[in-house]
Write a protein that holds these residues in place. Structure first.
Motif, PDB file in Angstrom:
ATOM      1  N   PRO A  43     -62.191 -59.136  -1.351  1.00 45.85           N
ATOM      2  CA  PRO A  43     -61.473 -59.629  -0.165  1.00 45.85           C
ATOM      3  C   PRO A  43     -61.836 -58.825   1.076  1.00 45.85           C
ATOM      4  CG  PRO A  43     -59.955 -59.222  -1.996  1.00 45.85           C
ATOM      5  CD  PRO A  43     -61.281 -58.673  -2.396  1.00 45.85           C
ATOM      6  N   THR A  44     -61.762 -59.494   2.215  1.00 49.21           N
ATOM      7  CA  THR A  44     -62.047 -58.817   3.481  1.00 49.21           C
ATOM      8  C   THR A  44     -60.935 -57.840   3.817  1.00 49.21           C
ATOM      9  OG1 THR A  44     -60.916 -60.459   4.825  1.00 49.21           O
ATOM     10  CG2 THR A  44     -63.263 -60.861   4.340  1.00 49.21           C
ATOM     11  N   GLU A  45     -61.229 -56.926   4.712  1.00 47.81           N
ATOM     12  CA  GLU A  45     -60.224 -55.946   5.142  1.00 47.81           C
ATOM     13  C   GLU A  45     -59.044 -56.642   5.818  1.00 47.81           C
ATOM     14  OE1 GLU A  45     -58.559 -52.452   4.883  1.00 47.81           O
ATOM     15  OE2 GLU A  45     -60.589 -52.774   4.157  1.00 47.81           O
ATOM     16  N   LEU A  46     -59.305 -57.726   6.564  1.00 47.05           N
ATOM     17  CA  LEU A  46     -58.217 -58.475   7.200  1.00 47.05           C
ATOM     18  C   LEU A  46     -57.275 -59.086   6.162  1.00 47.05           C
ATOM     19  CD1 LEU A  46     -60.155 -60.261  10.087  1.00 47.05           C
ATOM     20  CD2 LEU A  46     -58.507 -58.399  10.280  1.00 47.05           C
ATOM     21  N   ASP A  47     -57.836 -59.650   5.085  1.00 41.40           N
ATOM     22  CA  ASP A  47     -57.001 -60.207   4.023  1.00 41.40           C
ATOM     23  C   ASP A  47     -56.192 -59.117   3.339  1.00 41.40           C
ATOM     24  OD1 ASP A  47     -57.798 -62.810   4.460  1.00 41.40           O
ATOM     25  OD2 ASP A  47     -59.379 -62.753   2.937  1.00 41.40           O
ATOM     26  N   LEU A  48     -56.801 -57.966   3.109  1.00 42.40           N
ATOM     27  CA  LEU A  48     -56.079 -56.871   2.449  1.00 42.40           C
ATOM     28  C   LEU A  48     -54.958 -56.327   3.321  1.00 42.40           C
ATOM     29  CD1 LEU A  48     -59.012 -54.937   0.748  1.00 42.40           C
ATOM     30  CD2 LEU A  48     -57.351 -56.460  -0.327  1.00 42.40           C
ATOM     31  N   GLN A  49     -55.126 -56.368   4.628  1.00 38.41           N
ATOM     32  CA  GLN A  49     -54.080 -55.895   5.531  1.00 38.41           C
ATOM     33  C   GLN A  49     -52.848 -56.796   5.486  1.00 38.41           C
ATOM     34  OE1 GLN A  49     -55.883 -55.448   9.390  1.00 38.41           O
ATOM     35  NE2 GLN A  49     -57.092 -53.680   8.757  1.00 38.41           N
ATOM     36  N   ARG A  50     -53.037 -58.035   5.068  1.00 43.32           N
ATOM     37  CA  ARG A  50     -51.906 -58.957   4.948  1.00 43.32           C
ATOM     38  C   ARG A  50     -51.034 -58.655   3.737  1.00 43.32           C
ATOM     39  NH1 ARG A  50     -54.445 -64.598   4.792  1.00 43.32           N
ATOM     40  NH2 ARG A  50     -52.297 -65.142   4.326  1.00 43.32           N
ATOM     41  N   ILE A  51     -51.560 -57.881   2.790  1.00 47.53           N
ATOM     42  CA  ILE A  51     -50.788 -57.514   1.598  1.00 47.53           C
ATOM     43  C   ILE A  51     -49.913 -56.315   1.927  1.00 47.53           C
ATOM     44  CG2 ILE A  51     -50.936 -56.698  -0.782  1.00 47.53           C
ATOM     45  CD1 ILE A  51     -53.669 -58.113  -0.943  1.00 47.53           C
ATOM     46  N   GLU A  52     -48.615 -56.455   1.686  1.00 49.43           N
ATOM     47  CA  GLU A  52     -47.672 -55.376   1.972  1.00 49.43           C
ATOM     48  C   GLU A  52     -47.325 -54.644   0.687  1.00 49.43           C
ATOM     49  OE1 GLU A  52     -44.343 -56.300   4.521  1.00 49.43           O
ATOM     50  OE2 GLU A  52     -45.370 -58.141   5.162  1.00 49.43           O
ATOM     51  N   VAL A  53     -47.663 -53.335   0.659  1.00 44.60           N
ATOM     52  CA  VAL A  53     -47.356 -52.498  -0.495  1.00 44.60           C
ATOM     53  C   VAL A  53     -45.842 -52.380  -0.624  1.00 44.60           C
ATOM     54  CG1 VAL A  53     -47.584 -50.172  -1.454  1.00 44.60           C
ATOM     55  CG2 VAL A  53     -49.505 -51.229  -0.260  1.00 44.60           C
ATOM     56  N   GLY A  54     -45.341 -52.578  -1.845  1.00 37.17           N
ATOM     57  CA  GLY A  54     -43.907 -52.489  -2.106  1.00 37.17           C
ATOM     58  C   GLY A  54     -43.154 -53.780  -1.861  1.00 37.17           C
ATOM     59  N   ARG A  55     -43.826 -54.790  -1.321  1.00 35.41           N
ATOM     60  CA  ARG A  55     -43.143 -56.045  -1.001  1.00 35.41           C
ATOM     61  C   ARG A  55     -43.787 -57.256  -1.687  1.00 35.41           C
ATOM     62  NH1 ARG A  55     -41.647 -58.451   4.913  1.00 35.41           N
ATOM     63  NH2 ARG A  55     -40.213 -59.999   4.129  1.00 35.41           N
ATOM     64  N   ASP A  56     -45.119 -57.374  -1.587  1.00 32.99           N
ATOM     65  CA  ASP A  56     -45.808 -58.523  -2.171  1.00 32.99           C
ATOM     66  C   ASP A  56     -45.829 -58.443  -3.699  1.00 32.99           C
ATOM     67  OD1 ASP A  56     -46.706 -60.394  -0.149  1.00 32.99           O
ATOM     68  OD2 ASP A  56     -47.930 -58.757   0.635  1.00 32.99           O
ATOM     69  N   THR A  57     -45.961 -59.615  -4.319  1.00 31.25           N
ATOM     70  CA  THR A  57     -46.010 -59.722  -5.782  1.00 31.25           C
ATOM     71  C   THR A  57     -47.355 -60.296  -6.205  1.00 31.25           C
ATOM     72  OG1 THR A  57     -45.120 -61.961  -5.771  1.00 31.25           O
ATOM     73  CG2 THR A  57     -43.510 -60.149  -5.859  1.00 31.25           C
ATOM     74  N   ARG A  58     -47.560 -60.411  -7.524  1.00 26.16           N
ATOM     75  CA  ARG A  58     -48.807 -60.991  -8.023  1.00 26.16           C
ATOM     76  C   ARG A  58     -49.035 -62.388  -7.448  1.00 26.16           C
ATOM     77  NH1 ARG A  58     -46.986 -58.381 -12.633  1.00 26.16           N
ATOM     78  NH2 ARG A  58     -48.483 -56.890 -13.475  1.00 26.16           N
ATOM     79  N   GLU A  59     -47.977 -63.182  -7.380  1.00 26.03           N
ATOM     80  CA  GLU A  59     -48.103 -64.551  -6.888  1.00 26.03           C
ATOM     81  C   GLU A  59     -48.502 -64.581  -5.416  1.00 26.03           C
ATOM     82  OE1 GLU A  59     -45.393 -63.456  -8.690  1.00 26.03           O
ATOM     83  OE2 GLU A  59     -46.193 -64.319 -10.540  1.00 26.03           O
ATOM     84  N   SER A  60     -47.883 -63.734  -4.593  1.00 26.08           N
ATOM     85  CA  SER A  60     -48.228 -63.740  -3.171  1.00 26.08           C
ATOM     86  C   SER A  60     -49.627 -63.166  -2.943  1.00 26.08           C
ATOM     87  CB  SER A  60     -47.184 -62.973  -2.350  1.00 26.08           C
ATOM     88  OG  SER A  60     -47.115 -61.624  -2.756  1.00 26.08           O
ATOM     89  N   VAL A  61     -50.038 -62.184  -3.748  1.00 28.01           N
ATOM     90  CA  VAL A  61     -51.397 -61.649  -3.649  1.00 28.01           C
ATOM     91  C   VAL A  61     -52.409 -62.728  -4.020  1.00 28.01           C
ATOM     92  CG1 VAL A  61     -53.021 -59.984  -4.618  1.00 28.01           C
ATOM     93  CG2 VAL A  61     -50.733 -59.246  -3.986  1.00 28.01           C
ATOM     94  N   ALA A  62     -52.095 -63.506  -5.060  1.00 27.16           N
ATOM     95  CA  ALA A  62     -52.989 -64.596  -5.475  1.00 27.16           C
ATOM     96  C   ALA A  62     -53.138 -65.622  -4.356  1.00 27.16           C
ATOM     97  CB  ALA A  62     -52.468 -65.251  -6.742  1.00 27.16           C
ATOM     98  N   GLU A  63     -52.083 -65.887  -3.616  1.00 26.92           N
ATOM     99  CA  GLU A  63     -52.161 -66.827  -2.495  1.00 26.92           C
ATOM    100  C   GLU A  63     -52.986 -66.257  -1.338  1.00 26.92           C
ATOM    101  OE1 GLU A  63     -48.253 -67.998  -1.269  1.00 26.92           O
ATOM    102  OE2 GLU A  63     -47.739 -68.776  -3.247  1.00 26.92           O
ATOM    103  N   ILE A  64     -52.879 -64.946  -1.110  1.00 27.97           N
ATOM    104  CA  ILE A  64     -53.565 -64.325   0.028  1.00 27.97           C
ATOM    105  C   ILE A  64     -55.057 -64.142  -0.246  1.00 27.97           C
ATOM    106  CG2 ILE A  64     -53.733 -62.224   1.435  1.00 27.97           C
ATOM    107  CD1 ILE A  64     -50.678 -61.909   1.034  1.00 27.97           C
ATOM    108  N   VAL A  65     -55.403 -63.548  -1.389  1.00 29.71           N
ATOM    109  CA  VAL A  65     -56.807 -63.208  -1.652  1.00 29.71           C
ATOM    110  C   VAL A  65     -57.381 -63.880  -2.898  1.00 29.71           C
ATOM    111  CG1 VAL A  65     -56.707 -60.988  -0.471  1.00 29.71           C
ATOM    112  CG2 VAL A  65     -56.211 -61.093  -2.912  1.00 29.71           C
ATOM    113  N   GLY A  66     -56.578 -64.607  -3.645  1.00 25.48           N
ATOM    114  CA  GLY A  66     -57.059 -65.253  -4.858  1.00 25.48           C
ATOM    115  C   GLY A  66     -56.971 -64.335  -6.060  1.00 25.48           C
ATOM    116  N   ARG A  67     -57.110 -64.921  -7.243  1.00 24.98           N
ATOM    117  CA  ARG A  67     -57.075 -64.138  -8.481  1.00 24.98           C
ATOM    118  C   ARG A  67     -58.451 -63.525  -8.736  1.00 24.98           C
ATOM    119  NH1 ARG A  67     -52.634 -64.267 -11.414  1.00 24.98           N
ATOM    120  NH2 ARG A  67     -51.098 -65.860 -10.919  1.00 24.98           N
TER     121      ARG A  67
END
Length: 160
Positions: A43-67
């Motif tokens: 994943p790009t750095e921009l996509d990774l910045q959208r992931i919030e540590v302590g808040r996002d879950t596996r499902e939301s990570v899958a939506e943001i950057v894919g499995r």
């Protein structure tokens, strides 16, 4: 008159030889140019910045950057995205010139615990960026395996 025809045929042969030599040289030079090929996905750095540590879950990570194509086999605590870059140079065996790994780890409840990006520098694993809630890397053995097979690549492994 016949003499002029023979002279013309000899001249034509010389021109054809020169053209074929030039063509052969241009093909040889083109074959010596390296060709780069990318394998995998990071994943790009921009996509990774959208992931919030302590808040996002596996499902939301899958939506943001894919499995990912790789995850930890035991207890599914981490997702690993791997991208490699290979240089093909003529008839030589392809050489891996770069590898990047993004590791996203989860706590037992499935919430993002760490987002880390690793690369290689002089054959050693180097963290490129890190957003963590814990400062230690627990799954280094998998990272060592992902980076460790550089140079142990066979041509038949690349044939798709």
């Amino acid at each position: 008159m016949a003499r002029d025809v023979r002279f013309g045929a000899a001249q034509t042969r010389r021109v054809l030889r020169r053209v074929s030599l030039a063509l052969s040289l241009s093909v040889a030079v083109a074959a010596c140019q390296p060709i780069y090929r990318n394998h995998g996905y990071v994943p790009t750095e921009l996509d990774l910045q959208r992931i919030e540590v302590g808040r996002d879950t596996r499902e939301s990570v899958a939506e943001i950057v894919g499995r990912p194509s790789a995850s930890t086999l035991l207890n599914d605590t981490g997702w690993y995205y791997v991208q490699s870059r290979y240089r093909h140079y003529g008839a030589r065996e392809p050489q891996e010139v770069d590898r990047e790994v993004v590791a996203i780890t989860f706590d037992p409840s499935g919430t993002v615990r760490n987002v880390e990006r690793f690369g290689l520098e002089k054959g050693r694993i180097v963290p490129l960026s890190r957003r963590v809630t814990e400062s230690t890397i627990r799954d280094t053995s998998l990272l060592r395996q992902l980076f460790g097979n550089i140079g142990a690549l066979r041509t038949e492994d690349l044939i798709e």
